[in-house]
Design an enzyme around this catalytic site. Structure first.
Site, mmCIF file in Angstrom:
data_model
loop_
_atom_site.group_PDB
_atom_site.id
_atom_site.type_symbol
_atom_site.label_atom_id
_atom_site.label_comp_id
_atom_site.label_asym_id
_atom_site.label_seq_id
_atom_site.Cartn_x
_atom_site.Cartn_y
_atom_site.Cartn_z
ATOM 1 N N SER A 146 0.825 -1.206 0.000
ATOM 2 C CA SER A 146 0.000 0.000 0.000
ATOM 3 C C SER A 146 0.865 1.264 0.000
ATOM 4 C CB SER A 146 -0.919 0.035 1.210
ATOM 5 O OG SER A 146 -1.876 -1.009 1.142
ATOM 6 N N ASN A 171 2.341 -10.081 10.586
ATOM 7 C CA ASN A 171 3.009 -8.797 10.382
ATOM 8 C C ASN A 171 2.189 -7.672 11.003
ATOM 9 O OD1 ASN A 171 2.122 -6.498 8.335
ATOM 10 N ND2 ASN A 171 1.196 -8.424 7.617
ATOM 11 N N CYS A 173 3.311 -4.277 10.081
ATOM 12 C CA CYS A 173 4.158 -3.255 9.454
ATOM 13 C C CYS A 173 3.551 -1.859 9.562
ATOM 14 C CB CYS A 173 4.411 -3.606 7.993
ATOM 15 S SG CYS A 173 5.458 -5.058 7.771
ATOM 16 N N PHE A 175 1.655 -0.008 7.166
ATOM 17 C CA PHE A 175 1.761 0.840 5.971
ATOM 18 C C PHE A 175 3.090 1.606 5.912
ATOM 19 C CE2 PHE A 175 -3.103 1.543 5.146
ATOM 20 C CZ PHE A 175 -3.197 0.239 4.676
ATOM 21 N N SER A 257 -6.449 -3.296 6.517
ATOM 22 C CA SER A 257 -5.268 -3.662 7.304
ATOM 23 C C SER A 257 -5.580 -3.523 8.788
ATOM 24 C CB SER A 257 -4.093 -2.759 6.946
ATOM 25 O OG SER A 257 -3.029 -2.961 7.873
ATOM 26 N N PRO A 258 -5.182 -4.503 9.602
ATOM 27 C CA PRO A 258 -5.433 -4.400 11.045
ATOM 28 C C PRO A 258 -4.374 -3.584 11.780
ATOM 29 C CG PRO A 258 -4.394 -6.494 10.569
ATOM 30 C CD PRO A 258 -4.593 -5.805 9.234
ATOM 31 N N ASN A 259 -3.380 -3.068 11.029
ATOM 32 C CA ASN A 259 -2.223 -2.441 11.672
ATOM 33 C C ASN A 259 -2.218 -0.920 11.639
ATOM 34 O OD1 ASN A 259 -1.069 -5.066 12.159
ATOM 35 N ND2 ASN A 259 -0.558 -5.132 9.979
ATOM 36 N N THR A 260 -3.282 -0.314 11.110
ATOM 37 C CA THR A 260 -3.458 1.137 11.135
ATOM 38 C C THR A 260 -4.709 1.439 11.947
ATOM 39 O OG1 THR A 260 -2.390 1.462 8.980
ATOM 40 C CG2 THR A 260 -3.858 3.209 9.761
ATOM 41 N N LYS A 299 -10.605 -3.506 -0.911
ATOM 42 C CA LYS A 299 -10.041 -4.671 -0.211
ATOM 43 C C LYS A 299 -10.596 -4.732 1.199
ATOM 44 C CE LYS A 299 -5.698 -7.112 0.649
ATOM 45 N NZ LYS A 299 -4.266 -7.205 0.304
ATOM 46 N N SER A 327 -9.233 -11.809 0.941
ATOM 47 C CA SER A 327 -9.304 -10.762 1.953
ATOM 48 C C SER A 327 -7.898 -10.360 2.342
ATOM 49 C CB SER A 327 -10.022 -11.306 3.188
ATOM 50 O OG SER A 327 -9.260 -12.394 3.728
ATOM 51 N N ASN A 328 -7.836 -9.479 3.339
ATOM 52 C CA ASN A 328 -6.562 -9.101 3.952
ATOM 53 C C ASN A 328 -6.216 -10.121 5.034
ATOM 54 O OD1 ASN A 328 -4.316 -7.481 4.858
ATOM 55 N ND2 ASN A 328 -5.391 -5.673 4.114
ATOM 56 N N GLY A 351 -1.165 -16.593 5.297
ATOM 57 C CA GLY A 351 -0.620 -17.909 5.007
ATOM 58 C C GLY A 351 -1.653 -19.010 5.104
ATOM 59 N N TYR A 401 0.804 -14.209 -1.548
ATOM 60 C CA TYR A 401 1.796 -13.405 -0.842
ATOM 61 C C TYR A 401 2.673 -14.328 -0.002
ATOM 62 C CZ TYR A 401 4.257 -9.875 1.792
ATOM 63 O OH TYR A 401 5.260 -9.111 2.332
#
Length: 440
Positions: A146, A171, A173, A175, A257-260, A299, A327-328, A351, A401
């Site tokens: 992204s 992860n 990360c 973004f 994304s669950p990370n933002t 997404k 999905s994500n 995965g 991925y």
């Protein structure tokens, strides 16, 4: 003979890994020299042998040879391995697929012709550094990003964790991105190079279908994100559209994304409707050539309730969204990973353990949208059979991925061959016929 840049790249990687092994195992000097000489000798000998065979055989040999390199990547820190893989693809240290895809895999979506439905998901090439090399591996399409409007570092390291026995990764990360200006420069340079090589980077066939993409052979998607500190998500996505859409064969609004913090709240019915309207308006107000504006894809996450899915489907149908990626990563921890201490790390899980969950959500969304919206199945694919399950559940295209991270370049031709075999075995003559077969 063995392609010189690839040869140099393999030798460089081998030297780097050997150095790490030296530090870890303190090999005697004569053993280190023996292994180095043997490795280089095998490469030279292999290259000499390959020069005597046909191109298809040589190409297959190169892809198979990448299996020898994969174990060395596992010795590296996950983020360092990722960085090295992107660099290798960017510098041409990876094989190039010269063999044609099975005819049964060709599919037309959004007026664009994909030579095969197997793509690389966003998150691998976040900053569009290696588009040409990745498309050259034989993916039908590659999605970069992204991409956020303003550069940001993302979350603190370490932020990528392997669950090797489970074929999974966690992860967080957040973004991490060099920003839209840096990405636009890279994509612009590539676009200009393609225009010099051909009269047009895209061309229309007699039936009005776009041949190739804006990055040349293969289709390029650009995944847009928002900055962590931004209070106006819509303006971030609109900025991405204005700056990057001219280089994209399709655009993705990533709200999953669950990370933002707060990002997934944009999947709510009202929030999603308002956001999509603004982004569509931004795209449609721009000037477009004969091939038209890029399709707009949303997404979504796998961690959604039935009501959430119904709301998203209603918005997608009402606003005529061009597609959905399902999905994500998931914030859930399936039974398959609960025994692994790494599973306690915060972040999104991807995965093999995600395959069942994401495929069930995919099937639900195909039914809710009545098969009227192209769906991209993503999550847990590591074989042609996995890809086939996604297609039968309603996916028109699929993305890899984590499977690619573990399997490397050799996985791509394997998945395509297995997918073609699955289709033929069940009597399907094309991807179209198989889409949603399990929902009928």
């Amino acid at each position: 003979m063995l392609d010189p840049p690839m040869f140099r790249g393999i030798v460089s990687v081998a030297k780097l890994q050997l150095h790490r092994l030296q530090l870890a195992t303190k090999f005697p000097t004569f053993l280190r020299r023996l292994f180095t000489a043997a490795g280089i000798g095998l490469l030279i000998g292999g290259g000499a042998y390959a020069s005597t065979v046909d191109e298809a055989t040589f190409c297959g040999w190169l892809f198979s040879a990448t299996k020898l390199v994969n174990p060395f990547f596992a010795l590296l820190d996950p983020e360092a391995a990722h960085r090295l893989a992107v660099t290798a693809a960017a510098r041409g240290w990876v094989p190039v697929e010269k063999r044609p895809d099975p005819a049964i895999l060709e599919i037309e979506v959004w007026g664009r012709r994909f030579s095969n439905p197997v793509g690389l998901a966003a998150g691998f090439d976040k900053n569009a550094e290696a588009v040409e090399g990745l498309l050259g591996l034989g993916f039908g399409f590659v999605e970069v990003g992204s991409v956020t409007p303003v550069p940001q570092e993302g979350n603190p390291k370490p932020r990528i964790f392997r669950l090797s026995n489970e074929g999974a990764i966690i992860n967080r990360c957040g973004f991490n991105s060099e920003g839209i200006v840096a990405v636009a420069k890279r994509l612009g340079a590539q676009h200009g190079k393609r225009k010099l090589e051909t009269s047009s980077s895209t061309s229309l066939s007699g039936d009005g279908v776009v041949q190739g993409g804006k990055a040349g052979p293969g289709i390029l998607g650009v995944n847009l994100g928002k900055n962590k500190s931004s209070e106006d998500a819509a303006s971030d996505y609109v900025q991405g559209v204005h700056t990057l859409s001219q280089y994209a064969d399709y655009l993705v609004i990533n709200i999953s994304s669950p990370n933002t913090p707060g990002l997934r709240q944009l999947q709510g019915r009202k929030q999603l409707k308002d956001l999509v309207k603004k982004v569509q308006a931004a795209r449609d107000e721009m000037q477009w050539a004969e091939d038209g504006p890029p399709p707009l894809i949303v997404k979504i996450a796998p961690d959604l309730s039935k009501q959430d899915l119904e709301d998203i489907a209603a918005v997608a149908l009402a606003l005529r969204v061009d597609g959905l990626i399902i999905s994500n990563t998931t914030i859930q921890r399936p039974e398959a990973v609960k025994g692994n201490p790494v599973a306690e790390e915060t972040g999104g899980l991807s995965g093999k353990p995600l395959l069942s969950l994401s495929t069930d959500i995919l099937k639900d969304m195909y039914i809710l949208t009545k098969g009227k919206i192209p769906l991209i199945g993503c999550g847990g694919i590591s074989s042609g059979e996995d890809a086939y399950k996604k297609i039968r559940a309603g996916a028109t295209l699929v993305q890899l991925y984590t499977g690619f991270a573990y399997g490397g370049p050799a996985l791509i031709p394997t998945i395509k061959a297995e997918l073609a075999e699955c289709l033929e075995k069940d009597g399907f003559k094309s991807i179209y016929e198989a889409v949603g077969a399990d929902c009928r």
